[in-house]
Design an enzyme around this catalytic site. Sequence first.
Site, PDB file in Angstrom:
ATOM      1  N   PHE A 185     -10.112  -3.539  -2.181  1.00  0.00           N
ATOM      2  CA  PHE A 185      -9.126  -4.126  -3.082  1.00  0.00           C
ATOM      3  C   PHE A 185      -8.397  -5.317  -2.458  1.00  0.00           C
ATOM      4  CE2 PHE A 185      -9.007   0.515  -4.245  1.00  0.00           C
ATOM      5  CZ  PHE A 185      -9.747   0.375  -5.406  1.00  0.00           C
ATOM      6  N   LYS A 204     -16.265   2.443  13.815  1.00  0.00           N
ATOM      7  CA  LYS A 204     -16.207   3.876  14.161  1.00  0.00           C
ATOM      8  C   LYS A 204     -16.432   4.743  12.929  1.00  0.00           C
ATOM      9  CE  LYS A 204     -11.944   4.501  12.334  1.00  0.00           C
ATOM     10  NZ  LYS A 204     -11.405   5.569  11.482  1.00  0.00           N
ATOM     11  N   LYS A 260      -8.985  -0.838   7.727  1.00  0.00           N
ATOM     12  CA  LYS A 260     -10.200  -0.867   8.538  1.00  0.00           C
ATOM     13  C   LYS A 260     -11.390  -1.166   7.629  1.00  0.00           C
ATOM     14  CE  LYS A 260      -8.103   2.353  11.790  1.00  0.00           C
ATOM     15  NZ  LYS A 260      -8.084   3.691  12.403  1.00  0.00           N
ATOM     16  N   GLY A 298      -0.985   4.657   0.112  1.00  0.00           N
ATOM     17  CA  GLY A 298      -1.837   5.809   0.370  1.00  0.00           C
ATOM     18  C   GLY A 298      -1.293   6.656   1.502  1.00  0.00           C
ATOM     19  N   TRP A 332      -2.120   6.932   4.759  1.00  0.00           N
ATOM     20  CA  TRP A 332      -1.846   6.217   5.994  1.00  0.00           C
ATOM     21  C   TRP A 332      -0.693   5.238   5.810  1.00  0.00           C
ATOM     22  CZ3 TRP A 332      -0.594   5.537  10.469  1.00  0.00           C
ATOM     23  CH2 TRP A 332      -0.927   4.480  11.320  1.00  0.00           C
ATOM     24  N   GLY A 384       0.822  -1.199   0.000  1.00  0.00           N
ATOM     25  CA  GLY A 384       0.000   0.000   0.000  1.00  0.00           C
ATOM     26  C   GLY A 384       0.855   1.247   0.000  1.00  0.00           C
ATOM     27  N   ASN A 422     -14.193  11.066   7.279  1.00  0.00           N
ATOM     28  CA  ASN A 422     -15.425  10.315   7.034  1.00  0.00           C
ATOM     29  C   ASN A 422     -16.688  11.091   7.392  1.00  0.00           C
ATOM     30  OD1 ASN A 422     -13.935   8.111   6.244  1.00  0.00           O
ATOM     31  ND2 ASN A 422     -13.687   7.374   8.336  1.00  0.00           N
TER      32      ASN A 422
END
Length: 547
Positions: free
Chosen positions: A372, A479, A395, A284, A286, A282, A544
Site C-alpha cells: 500500500f 528474512k 519490510k 497495524g 507493529w 499506520g 511468516n
Amino acid sequence: AIMQPKHVVPHARLECSRSMPAPSAIAGAEEGYAGPTRTAPSIESAKRLWKDAEAVCFDVDCTVTTNDSLDLLAGFMGVAAQVSALTSQAMDGSLDLATALERRLEIINCTPADIRAFIKEHPPETRLAPGIAALVRALRARGVAVFLISGGFRELTLPIAAHLGIPKENVFANRMNWQWDDETGEPTRLVGFDTSEPTARNQGKPQAIAAIRAIYPYKSIVMVGDGITDLEAVQSTGGADLFIGYGGVVVRPAVEAGADWFVHSHQELLAALQRFRVAMVGSGAWACAAVRMVAQSVTTDDPADNFDNEVRMWVHEEQYEGRKLTAVINEQNENPRYLPGINLGTNVIAVPKLEDAVADADCIIICVPHQFLHGICKQLAGKVRKDAMAISLTKGMRVRADGPQLISQMVQRYLGIDCSVLMGANIAMDIAKEELSEAVIGYTNRDHAKVWAKVFSRPYFRVALLPDPVGAEMCGMLKNIVAIGAGMVDGLGKGPNAKAAILRQGLLEMREFSKALYPEVRDATFLEACGVADLVATCYGGGNRLG
C-alpha cells in the site's frame, strides 16, 4: 586586615589561569559605551534565535528568583525599606550600579554568620520563579550552556546555582570584601565589595558575555533578564545576540520597550523551544506497538522537552463492532482489532485522514504493509514539511521494470525528505508486553538518527545506530523469505538440525543477494539486530512460517 576571598572561580574573575581578556581589552565593553546602532530582530526571528541558542545567560534577581537577594537579605537584617528604594533606582537606571551596591551594603552591614543564617531561612527552592527550574533543566538536557550573570553577590547566588545544577564556574557575580580577624583568621565584618568584577558596574554584563565568548566558541548567546543592566547585554559589541525581557516578577517599562522579545513567564520560553511533532502512518499490530513506545518516550522520558506530547496515528478507517475504529481507539486508548489488550497511551490520537495525521509533523514514522505504500507516498507528495524526517518500519521492496526500489528510497523520492529505517527482531506483541528487544536505525543522516533513537529507545527496547540503511532494509525484507522455509521445516515435522541448516544457508544467501544488488552493503550488518537476530526471531516466533 582586609582580604579578598581566597577561592577564585575562573569565569568570575578576569585574572584566571585561562586566557581571558581584561575588561579594557574587550571591545565596546567600557563603561557607558552604548555600542553600534543595532536593528532589533522581529519576534519570529527572536524566537528562532532562542531555539538555536548555544548558551543562555540569566539574570538572577527578579528573573531566576522572585525577589532581589540583597533586598531579601536587607529584610532579614531589618533594613528592608532603605535598601529597596536603592534597588529600584539601580534597576530603572536612575542610579549607577556601583553606587547602588556600595550604599546597600553599607546599610545591610551583615556578617558571614548572618549570611549563613539567611540562606538557611531562605533556601533556594523557596525563592525560584515559577518555571525556571524546568526551563534550566530542559536547556541543560539539550546541551545548551546555562550561565548566571548577576549584579548581586556570589555568596547569595551560588546556592541558587547549585540547586539548579549550574556549575559555579558559570556564575558571574560580585564578591563581598571582609575584614578578617587577626586572632582567629576568620572573616568578621563586611567592608565593601570587589569593584574589579565586571558585574560591579554598568556595562558589566556585556563584559561578562564577552569573556564567555573569549573562552567558548558559542555561535549564539541569549541574555534573559528584567533590568536595564540586562538590556545592556545586546547594546555593546561582543555582548549577547538576543535580549529577552522577563516580566514575571516585575515589569520595567524601559526594559519592555527595549527588549527584542518580552515574556511574562518562563513557561513561554519553555514552550518556544524547538519541539518535534511525531506522526505515525499506520495502525497495524507493529505500528501500534511502536507508537506505544513513542508515546512513552515523548512524555515520561523527555527531560529536554524535545517532543510535542501528542502523537497522531493515521488509521485506515473501518468498522469495529458497529463503530468507527478511530473513535474506539481514541475512547479506549487501544486498538482492539490489531493489538487487543494493549494500552497505547492517552497521548496517541487516531486520525482517519492521512494528510491530517502528518500535517506539521517533523518526524514521520511509516509502518504500513508494503503493497500500500506506493499509493500512500503519492498521496502525501507535496503535503509534508520540507524539513521533516521520516523512518520506515515497513519490510519490503517495490519491484519495477527498471529495477528494485527499497521502501526508504520510495519515501525519499516521493516526499523529498530523508528516510531512515528501523529494523530488528520486532515481534509486535512481545514489544507491547515490554519484553527485551532490540533494533537498529539504519541512517544516512546521523543527526536525524539521533533524534529517532530518542523517539524509540526504551528500557526494554535497545536501539543502535547503523550507517548502512540499505543493508538493514535488505535484511528486514529477505528474512521473511527464509522464514517461509523455516515454516516448511516445521510443517514437515523436521527437527532443529534441519531448521538450523535453513537459517545458516538463508543468512548466507541474504548477504549474497543484498551485495549483488547493492555492493556497498556491509558484511557486518548481517550480524546486527536487523540481520541474524531478526532472522532467528521470525523463524521461531513470527507469522511468516507455513505450519
